[in-house]
Scaffold this active site. Sequence first.
Site, PDB file in Angstrom:
ATOM      1  N   HIS A 326       0.943  -1.094   0.036  1.00  0.00           N
ATOM      2  CA  HIS A 326      -0.011  -0.024   0.071  1.00  0.00           C
ATOM      3  C   HIS A 326       0.686   1.141  -0.003  1.00  0.00           C
ATOM      4  O   HIS A 326       0.429   2.202  -0.347  1.00  0.00           O
ATOM      5  CB  HIS A 326      -0.861   0.120   1.254  1.00  0.00           C
ATOM      6  CG  HIS A 326      -2.358  -1.024   1.043  1.00  0.00           C
ATOM      7  ND1 HIS A 326      -2.291  -2.275   1.197  1.00  0.00           N
ATOM      8  CD2 HIS A 326      -3.531  -0.600   0.546  1.00  0.00           C
ATOM      9  CE1 HIS A 326      -3.410  -2.645   1.197  1.00  0.00           C
ATOM     10  NE2 HIS A 326      -4.249  -1.718   0.551  1.00  0.00           N
ATOM     11  N   GLY A 327       1.910   1.265   0.519  1.00  0.00           N
ATOM     12  CA  GLY A 327       2.934   2.403   0.647  1.00  0.00           C
ATOM     13  C   GLY A 327       4.138   2.239   1.339  1.00  0.00           C
ATOM     14  O   GLY A 327       4.441   1.381   2.248  1.00  0.00           O
TER      15      GLY A 327
END
Length: 477
Positions: A326-327
């Site tokens: 996701h990041g």
Amino acid sequence: MFFNSLAFAVFLPIVFFLYWFVFNKTKSSQNALLIVASYYFYSCWDWRFLFLLVFSTFLDYYTGIRIEKSEKESDRKFWFWLSIGVNLGFLGVFKYYNFFASSFAELVTGVGFKASPLLLEVVLPVGISFYTFHGLSYVIDIYYKRIKAEYNFVDYSLFVSYFPLLVAGPIERATHLLPELKVKRTFDYNQAKDGICQMIWGLVKKVVIADTCATYANAIFDHYPSMNAASLILGAIYFAFQIYGDFSGYSDMALGMSKLFGLELLRNFNYPYFSRDIAEFWRRWHISLSSWFRDYLYIPLGGSKGGLWMKIRNTFIIFVVSGFWHGANWTYIVWGFLNAVYFLPLLLSKSNRNNMDTIQLKWNFDSVKVIWSILCTFLLTCVAWVFFRAKTVTDAVAYLKGIFTNGKFASQYLDNERYNYELLVMIALFVLIEWNSRSKVEPLSGKRNGLKLALAIAAIMAFGTFSDYKEFIYFQF
């Protein structure tokens, strides 16, 4: 170009008209039009990254053919790892290089050395995590002989770059979408009608629920040290509905507009906040990503076939990797780790495959237990969302600590255009609508939906006029 923008409101009808009235003779002309539309759609973000998308597409197309044609296992492995390495290399450089460089510098500084890491000043290419996973699953499936290589470059290019799912999913599989692209589509009125209804409900989730909740969630998270316990709790709840309305709304719009073109995409959400445990939640939330990690990471690692230690190890790996997907921030890693911790008791008690049915409530004690389970699961999810939303792990811990230390549970006014009480009523109404429709694809589906459709459009127009929050959360991933 956002799905909820005026530019897209012009773009989509033009593509729809050309698709069914000009390029409707063959599947090749239909696919060619959708490719041009998809490349234009992507270039509206940053035309320079279009070359990266095209290169990634050609790489997986070519290596897929080479893997299939190679007679020696060593050659097959070479082309396979070339594709995997280059794809993950691009993802690593653009998305994770600065994170690793900064983290290493902090570690070195912490032991007494000086470090000045060379950081890249580049914008993350929108959708790179999604189209990279499209290509990876395709190449992996060819290598393990689950599918044949696609020799039609136009068809394969459309599979990777199809604009409804290009920048935020769902993450499609070649086994599902490519067969649909190999045949000519014919217009189906009922399918198109269902698609319009699904798009409109997606817009309701985005414009009415997510964007409205974002106003307060942002205000609370950005000023959490000055917020009391009640406001902090509301902030976590607002963000939970913001991210659900935002991401599931995008998925609904992607699935809906695909029906306009005669295509059926994979379902990505199935009313996740009505889950009775965390395992059920992850069977209902971002389904395409959860199933991707299950099939291409968890099972190859041994899945649940090994001993208890292997099951625990594999569970933590997929959740932590999912968080990191996701990041490039420790907050996402902690978020993934926390969900693994939630999942662990279910794994140890062998109850992670319970609750596979649709919830049915009756007037008995069992229904009380079901409602309690749903509320507890939602509470655990909200706690995890705090780490997902916070800028740093320190902020997330301080935010949660503030719930127990920041004084009274009284209503606290925020200087925004919308008020807490009205927003809570709207969320409650949204939950009731979804609960009543939990056995459907979306609440506007089925017969006698004219009034519901009119009310949904009215809500979009009313809230869209005042909405000042346009972006989709998952565009940054």
